[in-house]
Design a protein around this motif. Structure first.
Motif, PDB file in Angstrom:
ATOM      1  N   UNK A 194       0.218   0.198  -4.532  1.00  0.00           N
ATOM      2  CA  UNK A 194      -1.195   0.400  -4.859  1.00  0.00           C
ATOM      3  C   UNK A 194      -1.812   1.380  -3.883  1.00  0.00           C
ATOM      4  N   UNK A 195      -2.875   2.084  -4.330  1.00  0.00           N
ATOM      5  CA  UNK A 195      -3.431   3.153  -3.495  1.00  0.00           C
ATOM      6  C   UNK A 195      -4.173   2.601  -2.291  1.00  0.00           C
ATOM      7  N   UNK A 196      -4.233   3.443  -1.274  1.00  0.00           N
ATOM      8  CA  UNK A 196      -4.901   3.038  -0.045  1.00  0.00           C
ATOM      9  C   UNK A 196      -6.412   3.168  -0.173  1.00  0.00           C
ATOM     10  N   UNK A 197      -6.849   4.254  -0.804  1.00  0.00           N
ATOM     11  CA  UNK A 197      -8.291   4.465  -0.955  1.00  0.00           C
ATOM     12  C   UNK A 197      -8.782   3.682  -2.147  1.00  0.00           C
ATOM     13  N   UNK A 198      -9.731   2.824  -1.924  1.00  0.00           N
ATOM     14  CA  UNK A 198     -10.207   2.024  -3.031  1.00  0.00           C
ATOM     15  C   UNK A 198     -11.571   2.512  -3.476  1.00  0.00           C
ATOM     16  N   UNK A 199     -11.654   3.809  -3.750  1.00  0.00           N
ATOM     17  CA  UNK A 199     -12.944   4.393  -4.092  1.00  0.00           C
ATOM     18  C   UNK A 199     -13.007   4.804  -5.544  1.00  0.00           C
ATOM     19  N   UNK A 200     -14.214   5.205  -5.965  1.00  0.00           N
ATOM     20  CA  UNK A 200     -14.412   5.576  -7.357  1.00  0.00           C
ATOM     21  C   UNK A 200     -13.701   6.878  -7.687  1.00  0.00           C
ATOM     22  N   UNK A 229       0.841   3.704   1.778  1.00  0.00           N
ATOM     23  CA  UNK A 229       1.176   4.233   3.103  1.00  0.00           C
ATOM     24  C   UNK A 229       2.290   3.449   3.788  1.00  0.00           C
ATOM     25  N   UNK A 248     -10.960   8.063  -6.848  1.00  0.00           N
ATOM     26  CA  UNK A 248      -9.500   8.105  -6.830  1.00  0.00           C
ATOM     27  C   UNK A 248      -8.954   7.443  -8.066  1.00  0.00           C
ATOM     28  N   UNK A 264       0.849  -1.193   0.000  1.00  0.00           N
ATOM     29  CA  UNK A 264       0.000   0.000   0.000  1.00  0.00           C
ATOM     30  C   UNK A 264       0.885   1.243   0.000  1.00  0.00           C
TER      31      UNK A 264
END
Lengths: 598, 598
Positions: free
Chosen positions: A555-561, A534, A563, A532
């Protein structure tokens, strides 16, 4: 690689026979690693020496294992120390370790020692010159019975402390000299050779003749080439102690200094001259363009220092001066190289005196601790000077406070491909970057295998070499569709492992071909290791080293639309470590990819 | 733990002095590990032996390192083999390795050997009974000069092959016997003790008296307690060879069988009786509830087998029968335990004969290879029988074809918490599950630190022990807000490291408190290691073992809005390995959490 092999062999023979102050262990390690690397590449392509069955080793892991085995065998051959060779690899060479490797290395050193034993047996009658002298034990001091008491801990600690200081001083001076950069190499080599010869020949004239001790068993003056009591310029019944040290091969010199039961053999002033001379030679010889090892020069220096200290101690101790020399050599080694277990075992196997073990361990630990207080080990210094990409074992303190996300953002430039990509784009990416791996990401494209609408899919990682293989074989598709199975049938691991060939710039593709597509699915490593964003750099580095990675996806921490989640790419760190031992030849870095600084 | 320590010490003394067929190395390793574990917990809380400065070791990594050091020291103390102890830990004990550990272990064994040397010096005049006999080298065979030729490779290979077969047979039989389950333990112990005593006393009557060889230097018959030629029931000038083996401590028996230069000392039938007896005893003694080690029984068996083979070989070889015994012992060890480097070094340090090295390596490798063809090593068998949670070094083949996502889906039940969670929910989760870690996930909640609307945030991992610490200290918030900094000030690492205390069921919280909130932010490990759900189990396991993890988060591959992205949770695997050496006591598993099968 094969060229480097020949250079090492010839150079090493020349340098050792010229009487230079260098050991043959460095070249032997390098030769072992070269042979292993050749085997790992399936033989040398240049000289039609390819063996088909060797192609199974043509992958990163096996090649790395083979090189470690080769390096161990080199140490084993140099010191006739099979277990020491295994431990040397374990402690200093290998950046990555797995249990199966241990007994494989053990096997290769066992073969070396059995072959060595066979040759020694064969050469027993003196058929092969000096080879085989000393049998399997190079510097035997087992004859002396070691008796020591609690009061001896103090002088032994002193050996360790001074050894640590001298070792780190040696590292410091060698750093200064090596940093001076490239001088006229041939001239310097000539100069050092000349200086060595002159010193070795002329200095013994400074030493007065010593009368032989009639109570000793040994022939005095020495008859033949090797022995403790060289006559040189002295009358019969006398010997020149400095000549005994200088007019001998390096091995014999060590053997003479280690000799036990002869407390009055060498006068302090002779030992001091020897020590000073070998300090100077040790520093300068290492700088010249000759295959050389570090062990023997340091053993020569250290044994002189140890015996000198033993003479100074005089009647304070019960320990033989020969053992002082052994301990001094170990202390200087540990003070400079900062290894413990492997030096201990190598010295055990060199000297065959197990009773020395407690003192030896004590000295090694003290010298290492003292040395570590001043500067890093000599190997780290040389690696840093050469700029070779060796990932350190321990993360730096600043890495704890930086996340991999911040690191990747500070140095952007990761290029990702789509899982079905246009040929033109692949060619352009390969030409414009030097990355060795590319993340494969599909964004917003509904894929045929049930991916939800609008999502981002991390498909995996594709290697540069595999892309080049595809371009070479022209496995192209007419339209944007997955042709996974067709292509996979055409593949063999041999095709992919082939790394050499014309460069990407020289490859000619037609306009039509540039408009076609490549299906990256069968080429992609779909399960790359990921962290991640972070994660701290320190932790990512531990992962990198422990699992022996070459690429790591962030890979990104926020797994939202909201981002955008294109994986960033931790800059390539390279873990191929085993080749870096003998720092003399420019070929060392061959096969290693360039390190992109963090 | 401290209780286990006392049991081990008393039990081991009793068992060894009863003359049972077991070694003291197992209990010594266990004692070493126990002491280290106590230090790692900051002393034993039960007996007011807490030292404040030891609290720095109270974390997983240091405790594991300490236990490894303790185990090494145990091996070192048992065999007076410091380097062998280091390598034993490296090869068999440690599931995780880092370079700094190597020289720390080396340091601890160095201290052991220096102390040991001091005591041996002090006890030299026989003040301490049998302690110190043999000096630093237990079974010295250095007096014999090893001469062997290429033709000896064949018998040596034979030793290895038969040793491998016998070793794996021993493993097989021990597995059968141990699997029989719990018998009346005390009765069995009594029975084995009685049987041992009867056999040891009565069997020598079967052997006829042998006339002493007048050319030998040794006293014959033996004067005193230890020696090669026990008189027993024989007239003067005669000795009973079976009594020499059976009427001695285990150490002395090995020393007698290893004795060199005495080819006619033991008759084959005596050796055969000895071998058969110790096979039976070795199998049954290990099953009883007594602290015991595996090394010495196997050495006893193996040395008898080796010497027997040497007698059978007769005039075919140049190798002394004593060396055959040494090689036989090594072969059986390697055939049963499947270690190479560490057995090699331990035998080197036991016998002090470096010239044996090439043959020793050869035998070890052959025996290991042959044994591996039949069954796993004895340690793996015992670990499996005990059901102890030791993660294997190499993944099983089926793991390659299963993704961690599928694995987690097959065994659901991961409970995740929100970063600011209700007290009632935390209590309920702690009561209803036995998980040791919980992922902290915020879904759809706009967080104060700039998280985008509607996204899922993986905040990290929180440990059960930390949640319990919070409940114990009642660090609750009145409303759902982040109180990160206030709470962090109140924290000390000591508070969190305290693991013991009343269970969660016994903690009384008021209704009001149950309605309050806990801010998990300061408690969460925000950078746990993660893998994508498409990762194969084999790769995840490599990560787990190489980085010495206890928890691993699985995150989804699709990072889109349409996918619910609650991290799954790889079931806890436990890596605490060093305690598992001496498989005799029920306390072994203490401190280890129960393994949840995959």
């Amino acid at each position: 690689m094969s060229c480097s092999l020949l250079l090492q062999i010839i150079g090493s023979i020349g340098a050792v026979s010229a009487g230079l102050d260098l050991g043959k262990e460095g070249p032997l390690v390098h030769i072992g690693a070269c042979i292993a690397s050749l085997l790992g590449q399936g033989g040398s392509g240049n000289y039609c020496l390819k063996w088909r069955w060797l192609r199974y080793f043509n992958n990163d892991r096996d090649r790395r294992d083979l090189i470690t085995c080769g390096a161990s065998s080199g140490v084993c051959a140099a010191f006739r120390a099979p277990v020491g060779g295994v431990l040397f690899s374990l402690e200093e060479v290998a950046s990555w370790w797995r249990s199966a490797l241990l007994w494989r290395i053990f096997f290769s050193t066992a073969v070396v020692v059995v072959v060595l034993r066979g040759f020694i047996e064969y050469c027993d009658s003196g058929k092969c010159g000096l080879f085989g002298k000393g049998g399997l034990i190079l510097f035997d001091v087992s004859s002396v019975s070691v008796t020591y008491h609690a009061s001896d801990l103090l002088p032994v600690a002193l050996i360790g402390i001074i050894g640590g200081v001298l070792g780190s001083l040696y590292n410091h001076l060698l750093h200064k000299i090596l940093r001076k950069g490239r001088m006229a190499k041939l001239l310097l080599s000539l100069g050092v050779s000349l200086f060595t010869s002159i010193c070795l020949y002329l200095l013994p004239f400074l030493a007065p003749c010593t009368p032989c001790d009639p109570t000793l068993d040994a022939a005095c003056p020495t008859v033949g080439r090797s022995g403790n009591f060289k006559q040189f310029n002295c009358p019969n019944g006398y010997y020149n102690d400095l000549a005994s040290l200088l007019h001998a091969t390096n091995d014999d010199a060590v053997r003479n200094i280690f000799s036990t039961g002869t407390p009055t053999e060498f006068r302090p002033i002779s030992l001091l001259i020897f020590f000073a001379l070998y300090c100077i030679l040790g520093l300068f010889t290492f700088g010249i363009a000759v295959p050389s090892g570090l062990f023997l020069p340091i053993i020569l220096m250290g044994s002189a220092y140890g015996r000198l200290l033993g003479l100074v101690m005089g009647s304070y101790t019960y320990i033989d001066q020969g053992l002082y020399a052994v301990l001094g050599a170990a202390a200087l080694m540990s003070g400079s190289m900062r290894m413990t277990v492997s030096i201990c075992v190598i010295f055990l196997e060199l000297t065959n005196n197990l009773l020395l073990l407690p003192m030896m361990m004590f000295v090694l630990l003290i010298a290492k601790t003292v040395g570590d207080a001043f500067n890093p080990s000599i190997y780290e210094i040389i690696l840093e000077l050469k700029g070779l990409p060796f990932l350190e074992a321990n993360p730096e303190p600043w890495m704890r406070n930086l996340t991999v996300g911040e690191l990747a953002a500070a140095k952007p430039g990761v290029v990702s491909l789509q899982s079905i990509e246009k040929v033109a784009r692949v060619v352009e990416v390969l030409k414009s970057t030097k990355h060795n791996g590319f993340p494969v990401v599909d964004q917003g494209v509904p894929s045929p295998i049930g991916m939800p609408e609008g999502a981002t899919e991390l498909h995996g990682l594709v290697l540069r070499s595999h892309l080049i293989a595809v371009l070479r074989k022209k496995w192209f598709l007419q339209e944007r569709r997955t042709g996974e199975w067709e292509v996979r049938e055409k593949f063999t691991s041999v095709d992919l492992a082939q790394k050499k060939g014309p460069k990407i710039e020289e490859r000619v593709l037609t306009e039509d071909e540039m408009d076609m597509f490549i299906d990256l699915h069968p080429l992609t490593n779909t399960t790359p290791y990921t962290v991640l964003e972070t994660m701290s750099v320190a932790k990512a580095m531990v992962l990198f080293r422990q699992v022996a990675l070459r690429h790591l996806l962030i890979i990104p921490k926020y797994q939202g639309a909201g981002v955008s989640s294109i994986p960033s790419f931790l800059h390539e760190l390279n873990l191929l470590g085993a080749l870096l031992l003998s720092p003399c030849s420019p070929q060392t870095a061959e096969g290693l990819e360039k390190f992109k600084s963090l």
